[in-house]
Design an enzyme around this catalytic site. Structure first.
Site, PDB file in Angstrom:
ATOM      1  N   TRP A 108       0.806  -1.217   0.000  1.00  0.00           N
ATOM      2  CA  TRP A 108       0.000   0.000   0.000  1.00  0.00           C
ATOM      3  C   TRP A 108       0.843   1.273   0.000  1.00  0.00           C
ATOM      4  CZ3 TRP A 108       2.183   2.112   4.128  1.00  0.00           C
ATOM      5  CH2 TRP A 108       2.755   1.228   5.053  1.00  0.00           C
ATOM      6  N   ASN A 109       2.146   1.182   0.236  1.00  0.00           N
ATOM      7  CA  ASN A 109       2.877   2.434   0.527  1.00  0.00           C
ATOM      8  C   ASN A 109       3.092   3.326  -0.704  1.00  0.00           C
ATOM      9  OD1 ASN A 109       4.780   0.592  -0.424  1.00  0.00           O
ATOM     10  ND2 ASN A 109       6.437   1.392   0.834  1.00  0.00           N
ATOM     11  N   LYS A 164      -2.482  -8.916  -6.924  1.00  0.00           N
ATOM     12  CA  LYS A 164      -3.141  -9.044  -5.620  1.00  0.00           C
ATOM     13  C   LYS A 164      -2.625  -7.846  -4.819  1.00  0.00           C
ATOM     14  CE  LYS A 164      -3.381 -10.038  -1.126  1.00  0.00           C
ATOM     15  NZ  LYS A 164      -4.323  -8.918  -0.854  1.00  0.00           N
ATOM     16  N   GLU A 200      11.003  -7.911  -3.166  1.00  0.00           N
ATOM     17  CA  GLU A 200      11.491  -6.592  -2.765  1.00  0.00           C
ATOM     18  C   GLU A 200      10.927  -6.355  -1.378  1.00  0.00           C
ATOM     19  OE1 GLU A 200      11.974  -3.396  -1.614  1.00  0.00           O
ATOM     20  OE2 GLU A 200      10.628  -2.438  -3.055  1.00  0.00           O
ATOM     21  N   CYS A 215      10.487   1.829   1.674  1.00  0.00           N
ATOM     22  CA  CYS A 215      11.515   0.820   1.942  1.00  0.00           C
ATOM     23  C   CYS A 215      12.914   1.428   1.830  1.00  0.00           C
ATOM     24  CB  CYS A 215      11.345  -0.370   1.011  1.00  0.00           C
ATOM     25  SG  CYS A 215      11.136   0.090  -0.709  1.00  0.00           S
TER      26      CYS A 215
END
Ligand code: NDP
Length: 454
Positions: A130-131, A154, A228, A262
């Site tokens: 979601w980020n 997905k 990732e 990230c």
């Protein structure tokens, strides 16, 4: 109910959706399978023309799509607009360069003709977070579709409108039905999709537990996977750094997107000689950040995407403080119904503390003091993650020396770690494996086939 879009600004429910039953999922897989062959056979020029069109659609719908992002996961509206523009860029990039990256590679051998041909694998599943709810998906989809694969998405369960809007972008651009499909399924249904023989490979961006689960499923089926995962990027400030620049970029890197990236600078490893001077300026800049409505251009720090993520971050911070870390600023949730966390800094972070070992996925910078350059590099590398890292020094030669020593997938000198369609992106160690973007990314999901003709 699998999908809950909750506005992080006030906790109100935007939308809830049931996840698909097995029969609906099976039908979508049938459609994807029917599309896979014809799409692989579609001339690459045509596939690229459609990808150019996807870029146009993204730009035409920028405001609408950016607003959905901000409502569902709280990103500042300016950053959401930037995310949509970056997606358009990656579509154009692969539309222009994809054919060159996939050209036959002729190699001289004992044959009359020998070459490598890059051919699509078929249906690829993407499990996405979601980020950066658009960017993470387009970073996968643009190269995968140009290469002739079909995509199943997905998406994270808190961004259902983003998930559906992404499929609509490809549809509006004219991609044939089934070439890109959003599956409205929960994470428990992912295993079944990976097990399905029609699915050839899987990519995941997200947390370590999710990555392990998906990689295990892929391994059990002997299918290619790209992961990732998280990062705890070092931001090394050496004694000759331009402190104004380091502070400005450090604040951007750590606090943009509510601190939920990230590749955000997470561990500020600062040499003793300038540590106090750096921290004084850094603290002042961090204390200038203002939380508020992410739709307002005056807000400079977004809420976190979900209340549970905010609460977990606070636990990591509190336990680190109890173990001896020093609060410089912030370190508490903000009052009210939103998922806001104060812009925070903790200093003197040491081994044994959660903040030392774990990823802090929110607006909290940790400061670690180092004796000198060698000590800074050694601290940076004493970490289980290996996604990115940056070094700040006025000597490019020194910067490059440090960059080469960092054990990570991307090392930047006097610049914050960022992704760029032209450069490979991915990690080592527990940050995952495989590469996205550039020619490396498009070659992850192709069959590099040897053709040898006597
Ligand atoms: P998750 O890793 O749980 O979610 C990412 C995606 O994986 C979602 O689509 C999720 O679906 C799916 N997923 C989760 N578990 C499984 C599973 N066992 N099998 C298959 N798919 C699965 O991230 P969270 O939202 O829970 O965030 C937790 C932490 O993950 C963050 O604090 C951060 O540390 C890290 N993270 C890292 C990101 C990155 O960019 N590398 C991005 C997001 C998170 P569903 O939403 O339905 O559970």
């Amino acid at each position: 109910m699998a999908f809950h879009a909750i506005n992080p600004v006030d906790g109100s429910t935007i939308l809830t959706l049931d996840n698909w039953e097995a029969s609906r999922l099976s039908k979508a897989m049938d459609v994807a399978e029917l599309a896979a062959g014809p799409w692989a056979d579609t001339p690459i020029k045509k596939r690229c023309a459609l990808m150019h069109k996807a870029a146009e659609v993204l730009r035409a719908r920028q405001e609408e799509l950016a607003t959905i992002i901000t409502q569902e996961m709280g990103k500042l509206i300016k950053e959401s607009r930037g995310e949509i523009e970056k997606c358009a860029w990656v579509c154009e990039y692969y539309a222009e360069h994809g054919p060159g990256f996939l050209e036959d590679e002729h190699i001289e051998t004992d044959a009359a003709k020998s070459l490598v041909a890059y051919q699509p694998l078929g249906i690829i599943l993407a499990v996405m977070p979601w980020n950066f709810p658009f960017w993470q998906v387009f970073r996968f989809a643009a190269p995968a579709l140009v290469a002739g694969n079909t995509g199943l998405l997905k998406h994270a369960s808190n961004v259902p409108q983003c998930a559906q809007a992404i499929e609509s972008v490809f549809k509006e651009a004219g991609f044939p039905v089934g070439v890109f499909t959003t599956l409205m399924i929960g994470s428990v249904q992912v295993r079944g999709v990976i097990d399905d023989p029609r699915v050839k490979a899987v990519t995941l961006t997200g947390s370590e537990p999710a990555g392990k689960s998906v990689a295990e499923a892929a391994g059990a089926n002997i299918k290619k996977s790209v992961l990732e995962l998280g990062g705890s990027d070092a931001f090394i400030v050496l004694d000759d750094a331009d402190l104004e620049l380091a502070v400005k970029q450090g604040v951007t890197s750590r606090y943009m997107n509510g601190g939920q990236s990230c590749i955000a600078a997470k561990r500020f490893i600062v040499v003793d000689a300038i540590a106090d001077a750096f921290l004084e300026k850094f603290k002042a800049a961090v204390e200038d950040l203002r939380t508020g409505d992410p739709m307002s251009v005056d807000t400079t720090l977004a809420p976190m995407a979900r209340h549970d993520l905010r609460d977990e971050l606070h636990k990591q911070v509190i336990e680190s403080i109890e173990a001896g870390a020093k609060v410089i600023t912030g370190c508490a949730p903000e009052a009210g119904s939103g998922a806001y966390y104060q812009a925070s800094i903790i200093d003197h972070v040491k081994p044994g503390m959660r903040a030392w070992h774990e990823e802090l996925f929110g607006p909290v910078a940790i400061v670690i003091r180092a004796k000198n350059e060698d000590d800074a590099v050694s601290i940076a590398n004493r970490n289980d993650f290996g996604l990115g890292g940056s070094v700040w020094t006025q000597s490019n030669a020194r910067g490059e020396r440090v960059a080469r020593q960092l054990k990570c997938g991307a090392a930047f000198v006097n610049g914050l770690v960022k992704s760029d369609p032209r450069m490979p992106f991915g990690g080592i160690k527990r940050s995952g494996y495989g590469r996205e973007l550039s020619h490396h990314g498009i070659r992850e999901f192709v069959n590099a086939k040897t053709i040898w003709i006597k």
